[in-house]
Design an enzyme around this catalytic site. Structure first.
Site, PDB file in Angstrom:
ATOM      1  N   HIS A 285      11.701 110.466 -41.106  1.00 57.36           N
ATOM      2  CA  HIS A 285      11.452 109.708 -43.100  1.00 57.36           C
ATOM      3  C   HIS A 285       9.621 109.180 -42.044  1.00 57.36           C
ATOM      4  O   HIS A 285       9.688 108.894 -41.092  1.00 57.36           O
ATOM      5  CB  HIS A 285      11.882 108.108 -42.533  1.00 57.36           C
ATOM      6  CG  HIS A 285      13.377 108.554 -43.054  1.00 57.36           C
ATOM      7  ND1 HIS A 285      14.188 109.162 -41.692  1.00 57.36           N
ATOM      8  CD2 HIS A 285      13.929 108.425 -43.838  1.00 57.36           C
ATOM      9  CE1 HIS A 285      15.393 108.827 -42.402  1.00 57.36           C
ATOM     10  NE2 HIS A 285      15.570 108.522 -43.386  1.00 57.36           N
TER      11      HIS A 285
ATOM     12  N   ASP B 266      10.076 106.691 -39.295  1.00 53.53           N
ATOM     13  CA  ASP B 266      10.461 107.047 -37.715  1.00 53.53           C
ATOM     14  C   ASP B 266       9.439 106.944 -37.228  1.00 53.53           C
ATOM     15  O   ASP B 266       9.415 106.936 -35.548  1.00 53.53           O
ATOM     16  CB  ASP B 266      11.526 108.409 -38.248  1.00 53.53           C
ATOM     17  CG  ASP B 266      12.242 108.015 -39.175  1.00 53.53           C
ATOM     18  OD1 ASP B 266      12.719 106.565 -39.373  1.00 53.53           O
ATOM     19  OD2 ASP B 266      12.435 109.062 -39.368  1.00 53.53           O
TER      20      ASP B 266
HETATM   21  C1  XLS Z   1      21.731 108.377 -44.736  1.00 53.78           C
HETATM   22  C2  XLS Z   1      20.830 109.880 -45.048  1.00 53.78           C
HETATM   23  C3  XLS Z   1      19.615 109.751 -44.705  1.00 53.78           C
HETATM   24  C4  XLS Z   1      19.229 110.600 -45.337  1.00 53.78           C
HETATM   25  C5  XLS Z   1      17.546 110.830 -45.653  1.00 53.78           C
HETATM   26  O1  XLS Z   1      23.323 108.478 -44.607  1.00 53.78           O
HETATM   27  O2  XLS Z   1      21.630 110.621 -44.438  1.00 53.78           O
HETATM   28  O3  XLS Z   1      19.948 109.982 -42.939  1.00 53.78           O
HETATM   29  O4  XLS Z   1      19.540 112.332 -44.275  1.00 53.78           O
HETATM   30  O5  XLS Z   1      16.827 110.062 -45.538  1.00 53.78           O
END
Ligand code: XLS
Ligand code: NI
Ligand code: NI
Length: 439
Positions: A101, A104
């Site tokens: 993201h 991150d």
């Molecule tokens: C959350 C999601 C997230 C997505 C990316 O539950 O799995 O991690 O994979 O935003």
């Protein structure tokens, strides 16, 4: 400089090895069904769990020991160090892809401008590391759920300014994904859902969500981003009801809003089980609709009703998942992204390696078993036989739309005895699978 002294280069040593820092089943170069294991599995590291998650839970503080985070208190400097740690980790593990993201990889600033500047600084470092190592970006995404501005959702917020902010944020996230040669871009509807219908205009929110996605498609064209767009279904959490509930819901949403050709699915194991489905059900549905994109590989705890994002260790599940992926022709743009985090009590640096080894070996076993099942047609032969009545005669006429109710009535009235039903043989099939797993 080496940050991860505790972790050596992880090699394949075979199933007899007692070395905890070695692969027992994942042999990247080994060819299975005409393709290297690493190209079947396409493992990816999730930046948010491996570099960012600190073990915080609703009842307690972070627990993770991450010595490199102590080197500086400056968030941007820390972000740069994390990039180096990330690439050292992936190199040592032999992981060739990653996913992130925007928030991150770089700290959020006071303003969007500042956040974007931070991103540019860190993306420079990521770009260099990608060139140095050959590691590739599986997909990028934007975090449209953590900041309090997204309290009522992003593209489904009742506040149009928040829709606009989310658009601006995704625009930048797409640009950096494009710059880094990302093979995909994921939309997981962070808070795109609702807590109570009593204050929700569901139709407007869903229409807006679709408008948002169309804007993303248009902007991709404008900047020449050719990566695959994914939607990641999830039934609940953080909102009580998420609009992208499961594969079936997302597929019908994409069809309704004329987005089918632009989006595929990124299917997550833990989300499948939260929706009351098996992972293989979710993958099958995607494959049957020509929409299998990528997989967020993890597992949930079936006794808990939330997204625990555990590393996959259940061989039975990975076998059935890999079977569906092989049946669907394998990954093209996508891969197996470990949207998995070490448990809060697994706080040492070594645990990061143990966890990824466990996940990768579990999927490697799944691939090996599924490939054998596929080669031997162990399941396909059973299916062929079970549906044989549609291969000729009246069954074929039904399939070819040559008959309607009248013709079928006539057929039945003329037939003295119906063909008998066959046993489903579920227990037999399940024991055949066990035999393939144990060998
Ligand atoms: C959350 C999601 C997230 C997505 C990316 O539950 O799995 O991690 O994979 O935003
Ligand atoms: Ni996910
Ligand atoms: Ni999840």
């Amino acid at each position: 400089m080496e940050y991860l002294k505790e972790i050596p280069k992880i090699n394949y040593e075979g199933s007899k090895s007692k070395n905890p820092l070695a692969y027992k089943y994942y042999n990247p170069e080994e060819v299975i069904l005409g393709k290297k294991m690493k190209d079947h599995l396409k493992f990816s590291m999730a930046y948010w769990h491996t570099l960012v998650a600190d073990g915080t839970d609703p009842f307690g503080d972070g627990t993770m020991e991450r010595p490199w985070d102590e080197e500086t208190t400056d968030p941007l400097e820390r972000a740069k160090i994390r990039v180096r740690v990330a690439f050292e980790f992936m190199e040592k593990m032999g992981i060739e892809y990653f996913a992130f993201h925007d928030r991150d990889i770089a700290p959020e600033g006071e303003t969007l401008e500042e956040s974007n500047k931070n991103l540019d600084v860190v993306v420079d470092v990521i770009e260099k590391e990608m060139k140095r190592t050959g590691i590739k970006l599986l997909w990028g995404t934007a975090n449209l759920f953590a900041n309090k501005r997204f309290v009522n959702g992003a593209s489904t917020s009742p506040n149009a300014d928040i829709f606009a902010f989310a658009a601006a944020q995704v625009k930048k996230a797409m640009e950096i994904t494009h710059r880094l040669g990302g093979a995909g871009y994921t939309f997981w509807g962070g808070r795109e859902g609702y807590e109570t219908l009593l204050n929700t205009d569901m139709k407007l929110e869903q229409d807006n969500f679709a408008r948002f996605l169309h804007m993303a498609v248009d902007y991709a064209k404008e900047i020449g981003f050719k990566g695959q767009f994914y939607i990641e279904p999830k039934p609940k959490e953080p909102t009580k009801h998420q609009y992208d509930f499961d594969s079936a819901t997302v597929l019908s949403f994409l069809r309704k809003y004329d987005l089918m050709g632009h989006f595929k699915l990124n299917i997550e194991t833990n989300h499948a089980t939260l929706a009351g489905h098996t992972m293989n059900h979710e993958v099958r549905l995607a494959v049957d609709n020509d929409s299998l994109g990528s997989v967020d590989a993890n597992q949930g705890d079936l006794l808990l009703g939330w997204d625990t994002d555990q590393f996959p260790t259940n061989v039975y599940d990975t076998t059935l998942t890999m079977y569906e992926i092989i049946r669907g022709g394998g990954f093209t743009t996508g891969g197996l992204n470990f949207d998995s985090k070490v448990r809060r009590a697994s706080f040492t640096v070594e645990d990061l390696a143990y966890a990824h080894i466990a996940g990768m070996d579990t999927y490697a076993i799944g691939l090996r078993v599924a490939a054998k099942l596929w080669e031997d047609k162990a399941i396909e032969d059973i299916l062929d036989k079970r549906y044989a009545s549609y291969k000729d005669g009246i069954g074929l006429d039904i399939v070819n739309k040559k008959v309607g109710f009248k013709e079928l009535e006539e057929y039945i009235l003329n037939k003295k005895e119906l063909d008998s039903n066959d046993s489903g043989r579920q227990e037999l099939i399940e024991s055949i699978i066990n035999q393939y797993i144990i060998g």
